[in-house]
Design a protein around this motif. Structure first.
Motif, PDB file in Angstrom:
ATOM      1  N   ALA A 159       6.595  -9.275 -44.146  1.00 17.28           N
ATOM      2  CA  ALA A 159       5.656  -8.255 -44.628  1.00 17.28           C
ATOM      3  C   ALA A 159       4.887  -7.775 -43.402  1.00 17.28           C
ATOM      4  CB  ALA A 159       4.696  -8.853 -45.652  1.00 17.28           C
ATOM      5  N   ILE A 160       4.336  -6.566 -43.504  1.00 13.11           N
ATOM      6  CA  ILE A 160       3.464  -6.083 -42.425  1.00 13.11           C
ATOM      7  C   ILE A 160       2.180  -5.517 -43.039  1.00 13.11           C
ATOM      8  CG2 ILE A 160       5.308  -5.523 -40.765  1.00 13.11           C
ATOM      9  CD1 ILE A 160       4.812  -2.521 -41.507  1.00 13.11           C
ATOM     10  N   VAL A 161       1.118  -5.580 -42.245  1.00 13.96           N
ATOM     11  CA  VAL A 161      -0.116  -4.879 -42.599  1.00 13.96           C
ATOM     12  C   VAL A 161      -0.449  -4.006 -41.395  1.00 13.96           C
ATOM     13  CG1 VAL A 161      -2.563  -5.094 -43.169  1.00 13.96           C
ATOM     14  CG2 VAL A 161      -0.919  -6.703 -44.151  1.00 13.96           C
ATOM     15  N   ASP A 162      -0.467  -2.692 -41.654  1.00 15.65           N
ATOM     16  CA  ASP A 162      -0.680  -1.713 -40.589  1.00 15.65           C
ATOM     17  C   ASP A 162      -1.912  -0.893 -40.987  1.00 15.65           C
ATOM     18  OD1 ASP A 162      -0.272  -0.035 -38.437  1.00 15.65           O
ATOM     19  OD2 ASP A 162       1.209   1.218 -39.473  1.00 15.65           O
ATOM     20  N   GLY A 163      -3.080  -1.315 -40.504  1.00 12.99           N
ATOM     21  CA  GLY A 163      -4.309  -0.662 -40.966  1.00 12.99           C
ATOM     22  C   GLY A 163      -4.479  -0.923 -42.442  1.00 12.99           C
ATOM     23  N   ASP A 164      -4.595   0.172 -43.230  1.00 16.01           N
ATOM     24  CA  ASP A 164      -4.757  -0.034 -44.676  1.00 16.01           C
ATOM     25  C   ASP A 164      -3.426   0.060 -45.416  1.00 16.01           C
ATOM     26  OD1 ASP A 164      -4.284   2.630 -44.432  1.00 16.01           O
ATOM     27  OD2 ASP A 164      -6.059   3.302 -45.551  1.00 16.01           O
ATOM     28  N   VAL A 165      -2.325  -0.008 -44.667  1.00 14.96           N
ATOM     29  CA  VAL A 165      -0.995   0.063 -45.281  1.00 14.96           C
ATOM     30  C   VAL A 165      -0.354  -1.326 -45.281  1.00 14.96           C
ATOM     31  CG1 VAL A 165       1.315   1.089 -45.094  1.00 14.96           C
ATOM     32  CG2 VAL A 165      -0.690   2.403 -44.385  1.00 14.96           C
ATOM     33  N   THR A 166       0.118  -1.742 -46.452  1.00 17.87           N
ATOM     34  CA  THR A 166       0.850  -3.007 -46.547  1.00 17.87           C
ATOM     35  C   THR A 166       2.264  -2.686 -46.996  1.00 17.87           C
ATOM     36  OG1 THR A 166      -1.155  -4.209 -47.123  1.00 17.87           O
ATOM     37  CG2 THR A 166       0.914  -5.227 -47.760  1.00 17.87           C
ATOM     38  N   VAL A 167       3.247  -3.281 -46.323  1.00 22.69           N
ATOM     39  CA  VAL A 167       4.645  -3.056 -46.710  1.00 22.69           C
ATOM     40  C   VAL A 167       5.357  -4.405 -46.728  1.00 22.69           C
ATOM     41  CG1 VAL A 167       6.723  -1.657 -46.340  1.00 22.69           C
ATOM     42  CG2 VAL A 167       4.548  -0.886 -45.374  1.00 22.69           C
ATOM     43  N   PHE A 168       6.097  -4.667 -47.796  1.00 22.41           N
ATOM     44  CA  PHE A 168       6.942  -5.863 -47.832  1.00 22.41           C
ATOM     45  C   PHE A 168       8.361  -5.453 -48.171  1.00 22.41           C
ATOM     46  CE2 PHE A 168       5.105  -5.574 -52.137  1.00 22.41           C
ATOM     47  CZ  PHE A 168       6.211  -5.712 -52.951  1.00 22.41           C
ATOM     48  N   ASP A 169       9.301  -6.325 -47.899  1.00 26.37           N
ATOM     49  CA  ASP A 169      10.742  -6.119 -48.040  1.00 26.37           C
ATOM     50  C   ASP A 169      11.283  -5.463 -46.765  1.00 26.37           C
ATOM     51  OD1 ASP A 169      11.110  -7.026 -50.907  1.00 26.37           O
ATOM     52  OD2 ASP A 169      13.013  -6.063 -50.476  1.00 26.37           O
ATOM     53  N   SER A 170      12.285  -6.116 -46.184  1.00 25.57           N
ATOM     54  CA  SER A 170      12.699  -5.726 -44.826  1.00 25.57           C
ATOM     55  C   SER A 170      13.195  -4.280 -44.725  1.00 25.57           C
ATOM     56  CB  SER A 170      13.755  -6.696 -44.292  1.00 25.57           C
ATOM     57  OG  SER A 170      14.855  -6.766 -45.154  1.00 25.57           O
ATOM     58  N   SER A 171      13.939  -3.795 -45.719  1.00 22.94           N
ATOM     59  CA  SER A 171      14.429  -2.412 -45.603  1.00 22.94           C
ATOM     60  C   SER A 171      13.276  -1.420 -45.715  1.00 22.94           C
ATOM     61  CB  SER A 171      15.475  -2.104 -46.680  1.00 22.94           C
ATOM     62  OG  SER A 171      16.665  -2.786 -46.390  1.00 22.94           O
ATOM     63  N   ALA A 172      12.324  -1.726 -46.600  1.00 22.24           N
ATOM     64  CA  ALA A 172      11.161  -0.842 -46.740  1.00 22.24           C
ATOM     65  C   ALA A 172      10.368  -0.813 -45.430  1.00 22.24           C
ATOM     66  CB  ALA A 172      10.272  -1.336 -47.885  1.00 22.24           C
ATOM     67  N   ILE A 173      10.235  -1.966 -44.797  1.00 20.93           N
ATOM     68  CA  ILE A 173       9.478  -2.029 -43.539  1.00 20.93           C
ATOM     69  C   ILE A 173      10.214  -1.256 -42.442  1.00 20.93           C
ATOM     70  CG2 ILE A 173       8.534  -3.561 -41.763  1.00 20.93           C
ATOM     71  CD1 ILE A 173       8.322  -5.740 -43.999  1.00 20.93           C
ATOM     72  N   LEU A 174      11.520  -1.435 -42.366  1.00 20.72           N
ATOM     73  CA  LEU A 174      12.284  -0.696 -41.338  1.00 20.72           C
ATOM     74  C   LEU A 174      12.140   0.810 -41.542  1.00 20.72           C
ATOM     75  CD1 LEU A 174      15.570  -2.832 -41.115  1.00 20.72           C
ATOM     76  CD2 LEU A 174      13.856  -2.558 -39.312  1.00 20.72           C
ATOM     77  N   LEU A 175      12.254   1.251 -42.794  1.00 21.23           N
ATOM     78  CA  LEU A 175      12.115   2.694 -43.067  1.00 21.23           C
ATOM     79  C   LEU A 175      10.703   3.172 -42.730  1.00 21.23           C
ATOM     80  CD1 LEU A 175      14.105   3.092 -46.391  1.00 21.23           C
ATOM     81  CD2 LEU A 175      14.440   4.473 -44.337  1.00 21.23           C
ATOM     82  N   TYR A 176       9.703   2.394 -43.127  1.00 26.14           N
ATOM     83  CA  TYR A 176       8.304   2.769 -42.850  1.00 26.14           C
ATOM     84  C   TYR A 176       8.081   2.914 -41.346  1.00 26.14           C
ATOM     85  CZ  TYR A 176       3.296   2.204 -42.122  1.00 26.14           C
ATOM     86  OH  TYR A 176       2.004   2.360 -41.684  1.00 26.14           O
ATOM     87  N   LEU A 177       8.502   1.899 -40.601  1.00 27.89           N
ATOM     88  CA  LEU A 177       8.241   1.915 -39.153  1.00 27.89           C
ATOM     89  C   LEU A 177       9.042   3.012 -38.450  1.00 27.89           C
ATOM     90  CD1 LEU A 177       8.178  -1.937 -38.416  1.00 27.89           C
ATOM     91  CD2 LEU A 177       6.216  -0.368 -38.436  1.00 27.89           C
ATOM     92  N   ALA A 178      10.269   3.227 -38.901  1.00 27.87           N
ATOM     93  CA  ALA A 178      11.097   4.268 -38.273  1.00 27.87           C
ATOM     94  C   ALA A 178      10.493   5.643 -38.539  1.00 27.87           C
ATOM     95  CB  ALA A 178      12.527   4.187 -38.811  1.00 27.87           C
ATOM     96  N   GLU A 179      10.045   5.861 -39.777  1.00 28.71           N
ATOM     97  CA  GLU A 179       9.469   7.171 -40.112  1.00 28.71           C
ATOM     98  C   GLU A 179       8.123   7.356 -39.405  1.00 28.71           C
ATOM     99  OE1 GLU A 179       9.705   7.288 -44.380  1.00 28.71           O
ATOM    100  OE2 GLU A 179      11.825   7.876 -44.318  1.00 28.71           O
ATOM    101  N   LYS A 180       7.384   6.276 -39.290  1.00 29.30           N
ATOM    102  CA  LYS A 180       6.078   6.373 -38.631  1.00 29.30           C
ATOM    103  C   LYS A 180       6.216   6.703 -37.140  1.00 29.30           C
ATOM    104  CE  LYS A 180       2.165   3.603 -37.272  1.00 29.30           C
ATOM    105  NZ  LYS A 180       0.874   3.305 -37.836  1.00 29.30           N
ATOM    106  N   THR A 181       7.196   6.064 -36.499  1.00 28.64           N
ATOM    107  CA  THR A 181       7.347   6.251 -35.046  1.00 28.64           C
ATOM    108  C   THR A 181       8.327   7.368 -34.705  1.00 28.64           C
ATOM    109  OG1 THR A 181       9.138   4.626 -35.010  1.00 28.64           O
ATOM    110  CG2 THR A 181       6.914   3.794 -34.563  1.00 28.64           C
ATOM    111  N   GLY A 182       9.163   7.746 -35.680  1.00 30.29           N
ATOM    112  CA  GLY A 182      10.221   8.729 -35.406  1.00 30.29           C
ATOM    113  C   GLY A 182      11.354   8.136 -34.579  1.00 30.29           C
TER     114      GLY A 182
END
Ligand SMILES: N[C@@H](CCC(=O)N[C@@H](CS)C(=O)NCC(=O)O)C(=O)O
Length: 228
Positions: A54-77
């Motif tokens: 799981a990750i906590v990025d500021g006020d964003v929490t994401v769990f599940d590895s595919s969701a985290i990969l998508l979140y981080l990829a979209e956030k960073t481009g």
């Protein structure tokens, strides 16, 4: 700083790979699943599913590895395919294929082969069969292109890498002779400095290694509760 809740298991290791590849600063917080840290209320508030990562990025929490990969990829481009509907369709299809097929079937094959208290031939055959079937689909895809989505290294490759490392535990001896394209991808990613950093991250913390009764109860709670 981004907080990364992890253990040395396959799903968290994919996230460590992304964080290292992207050069994102992060605070790695160990969740010792063999000691039951995943069931503590403070962690359940982050991931109600009681699993890592799981990750906590500021006020964003994401769990599940595919969701985290998508979140981080979209956030960073970073580590995404071309911005076309066609490429996005492929990205989502393969990400979901890994999270709903490869991960669960590989995981259950490892469980019934190595951890189940009884050796159940039906369960072992079903999950190793499905593990092989899923590996065959990945291998065929990688026979056609260098990476899962073509010429570019993306989060789908990171997602596959997390589980590809475990293939011999899923399928048994000779797995890498049988799935040579998966092995090629695995070797290529393993050679990247980010992969080496991801794989040695666990050495920063002391995780329990014994699979004793405490660990079995924490990771396989059904052992204590008969529901069927
Ligand atoms: N769908 C989840 C699965 C997470 C998962 O199964 N994590 C395992 C490690 S790879 C875990 O936390 N195991 C400890 C437990 O089940 O108690 C994901 O992709 O992140």
């Amino acid at each position: 700083m981004l907080k990364f809740y992890y253990s040395a298991a396959p799903n968290p290791t994919k996230i460590a790979l992304f964080l290292e590849e992207a050069g994102l600063p992060y605070d790695a917080i160990p969740v010792d699943t063999r000691k039951g840290d995943q069931h503590k209320p403070a962690y359940l508030a982050i991931n109600p599913n009681a699993k890592v990562p799981a990750i906590v990025d500021g006020d964003v929490t994401v769990f599940d590895s595919s969701a985290i990969l998508l979140y981080l990829a979209e956030k960073t481009g970073k580590f995404l395919p071309a911005r076309t509907d066609k490429a996005r369709g492929e990205l989502l299809s393969w990400m979901f294929f890994v999270s709903s097929g490869v991960g669960p079937y590989f995981g259950q094959a490892v469980h019934f082969r190595n951890y189940a208290p009884e050796k159940l031939p039906y369960a072992i055959n079903r999950y190793v069969f499905e593990g092989q079937r899923h590996a065959g689909i990945l291998d065929a895809r990688l026979a056609k292109s260098k990476y899962m989505l073509g010429d570019a290294y993306t989060i789908v490759d990171m997602n596959v890498w997390g589980w590809a490392r475990l293939l011999p535990n899923v399928i048994g001896e000779g797995a890498f002779d049988r799935y040579r394209n998966i092995k090629r991808l695995l070797d290529e990613i393993n050679a990247r400095p980010a992969a080496q950093k991801a794989l040695t991250l666990k050495d920063r913390h002391k995780f329990k290694t014994e699979m004793d009764q405490e660990a079995l109860n924490a990771m396989f709670p059904h052992l204590k509760e008969k529901v069927a």
